[in-house]
Design a protein around this motif. Structure first.
Motif, PDB file in Angstrom:
ATOM      1  N   TYR A  48      64.337  23.871  60.192  1.00 61.00           N
ATOM      2  CA  TYR A  48      65.546  23.936  61.340  1.00 61.00           C
ATOM      3  C   TYR A  48      64.742  23.513  62.495  1.00 61.00           C
ATOM      4  CZ  TYR A  48      68.140  26.356  64.894  1.00 61.00           C
ATOM      5  OH  TYR A  48      68.847  26.480  65.887  1.00 61.00           O
ATOM      6  N   GLU A  49      65.529  22.729  63.271  1.00 62.20           N
ATOM      7  CA  GLU A  49      64.841  22.367  64.313  1.00 62.20           C
ATOM      8  C   GLU A  49      65.924  22.528  65.799  1.00 62.20           C
ATOM      9  OE1 GLU A  49      62.889  18.805  65.115  1.00 62.20           O
ATOM     10  OE2 GLU A  49      62.650  18.506  62.631  1.00 62.20           O
ATOM     11  N   GLU A  50      65.296  23.201  66.884  1.00 57.99           N
ATOM     12  CA  GLU A  50      66.324  23.493  68.009  1.00 57.99           C
ATOM     13  C   GLU A  50      65.516  23.207  69.381  1.00 57.99           C
ATOM     14  OE1 GLU A  50      67.336  27.782  70.027  1.00 57.99           O
ATOM     15  OE2 GLU A  50      67.298  27.419  68.012  1.00 57.99           O
ATOM     16  N   TRP A  56      60.747  22.548  72.292  1.00 58.34           N
ATOM     17  CA  TRP A  56      61.516  22.407  70.992  1.00 58.34           C
ATOM     18  C   TRP A  56      61.030  23.355  70.018  1.00 58.34           C
ATOM     19  CZ3 TRP A  56      60.175  18.520  74.306  1.00 58.34           C
ATOM     20  CH2 TRP A  56      61.191  17.682  74.727  1.00 58.34           C
ATOM     21  N   THR A  65      69.054  34.189  63.989  1.00 58.92           N
ATOM     22  CA  THR A  65      69.309  32.793  64.262  1.00 58.92           C
ATOM     23  C   THR A  65      70.435  31.859  63.319  1.00 58.92           C
ATOM     24  OG1 THR A  65      67.255  32.521  65.103  1.00 58.92           O
ATOM     25  CG2 THR A  65      68.201  30.645  64.775  1.00 58.92           C
ATOM     26  N   GLU A  79      67.895  17.876  65.729  1.00 55.96           N
ATOM     27  CA  GLU A  79      68.240  19.126  65.713  1.00 55.96           C
ATOM     28  C   GLU A  79      69.047  19.456  64.652  1.00 55.96           C
ATOM     29  OE1 GLU A  79      69.133  21.002  68.624  1.00 55.96           O
ATOM     30  OE2 GLU A  79      67.659  19.776  69.710  1.00 55.96           O
ATOM     31  N   ALA A  89      75.197  26.472  66.009  1.00 58.82           N
ATOM     32  CA  ALA A  89      73.694  26.673  65.684  1.00 58.82           C
ATOM     33  C   ALA A  89      72.640  26.691  67.068  1.00 58.82           C
ATOM     34  CB  ALA A  89      73.205  25.514  65.003  1.00 58.82           C
ATOM     35  N   GLY A  90      71.835  27.556  66.980  1.00 59.05           N
ATOM     36  CA  GLY A  90      70.997  27.756  68.236  1.00 59.05           C
ATOM     37  C   GLY A  90      71.375  29.083  68.891  1.00 59.05           C
TER      38      GLY A  90
END
Length: 367
Positions: free
Chosen positions: A182-184, A127, A22, A171, A34-35
């Protein structure tokens, strides 16, 4: 993305370990953002991509090493000259890749990724949070609606998961007092509920689905709300407009377009939708019809402020006349609303050109 996570779930379920790559963060110019995700399978092959070229080769080799060792790690990649960590790239950017080892037949991981793939398949707004404070002791949280599920590495220590039990709000990667998170966004809220399956809806639904919206069509006539007429719709619902609350769920995440065949259908739909507080509400119609419905809603006790939340008439002012043109104007408005909602609005996006005395001037739009 659904295919990638479905394959990941298959590998774990069938007893094979896998490494999930990731991209957590980027700086400067990079091939992927990112993502982006990629799988390293037990046989060394891959699914997905984190950018291609030599950077992907290095990431995949790190993923294969993680797979062989049964460990997870953070991998910085510099795509510019650097005396210690240069990998020969010329893009000028930097990436941070997480190589996440997932053990075979891990019941918690299987349950977690089963829910995740279901969210992707059903377009459920969702999320993902990933705690990488200690890479080999990672923890994950998946939030969808009001629910949350978590999962952690077999080597995680109790209490390490900074993400567990918290609302996901931002994000990208964040350094916090209790760790690195980390957030996606996995699935953006993009469901459009179309009340009325007439000519405009017939032109609008295929257009919206091609623009990555997901459509539900509602009508009180079965011949106007069915999968044969709307093969690209996620769902078709046949119900009396006076009975919508029993058959149609509208959430604050939804976009709503009202275009029934008459005044009373519009009134019933608007009256119900106003109680649901969706993100966007638009209604098609002449000034006379809009005024008729407005008066009835005011008599029901709705305020001017509440009623004015409707975009009426719906669509951008492009002098649309045919159902196909009207559908384009509506789709354009929804694109603009979505871009603003998702933080992708470009400078000057809500400025509209109007013709006056044969010349064009710039004036503020109303979106």
């Amino acid at each position: 993305m659904h295919a990638l996570f479905a394959r990941l779930l298959t590998e774990l379920t069938e007893g094979r370990a896998v490494v999930l790559l990731t991209i957590l963060d980027t700086k400067g110019s990079t091939p992927r953002t990112a993502g982006s995700h990629q799988l390293i399978l037990a046989d060394g092959t891959t699914v997905g991509t984190v950018g291609g070229g030599y950077q992907e080769y290095v990431a995949c080799e790190a993923g294969r090493a993680a797979l062989a060792d049964g460990t997870s790690c953070l991998l910085p990649l510099l795509l510019h000259k650097n005396p210690t960590a240069d990998i020969g790239g010329v893009c000028g950017g930097e990436l941070l890749v997480f190589c996440q080892y997932l053990a075979p037949a891990d019941a918690a991981a299987i349950a977690f990724f089963t829910t995740l793939t279901q969210c992707l398949e059903s377009h459920q707004p969702s999320w993902l949070a990933l705690d990488v404070t200690v890479p080999d002791r990672w923890a994950m949280a998946l939030q969808y609606g009001t629910q949350q599920v978590t999962c952690e590495a077999a080597t995680a220590q109790p209490g390490l998961a900074a993400c567990a039990g918290t609302a996901l709000t931002a994000e990208g990667i964040q350094a916090r007092q209790d760790g690195v998170l980390y957030e996606e966004t996995l699935v953006q809220p993009r469901r459009v509920i179309v009340f009325g399956g007439g000519h405009v809806a017939l032109a609008l639904v295929p257009l919206l689905t091609g623009l990555d919206f997901f459509c539900t069509v509602v009508d009180d006539r079965s011949e106007f709300a069915n999968s044969e007429r709307f093969p690209m719709a996620d769902q078709c619902i046949v119900t009396d407009f006076a009975d919508l609350s029993q058959h149609v769920t509208v959430t604050p995440d939804d976009y709503v377009c009202i275009m029934t065949r008459g005044h009373l259908g519009d009134y019933e739909a608007q009256k119900y939708v106003l109680t649901c507080h969706p993100y966007y509400m638009g209604v098609i119609g002449s000034r006379a019809k809009l005024a008729f419905v407005r008066n009835k809603l005011k008599q029901d006790g709705f305020t001017e402020e509440e009623i004015n939340r409707f975009h009426a008439p719906i669509g951008l002012p492009i002098s649309a006349a045919t159902p196909e043109e009207i559908a384009v104007s509506i789709a354009a408005e929804l694109i603009a609303i979505r871009a603003k909602r998702e933080g992708r609005q470009k400078k000057g996006a809500f400025i509209w050109r109007e013709e006056t005395d044969g010349s064009y001037h710039i004036s503020k739009g109303t979106i």
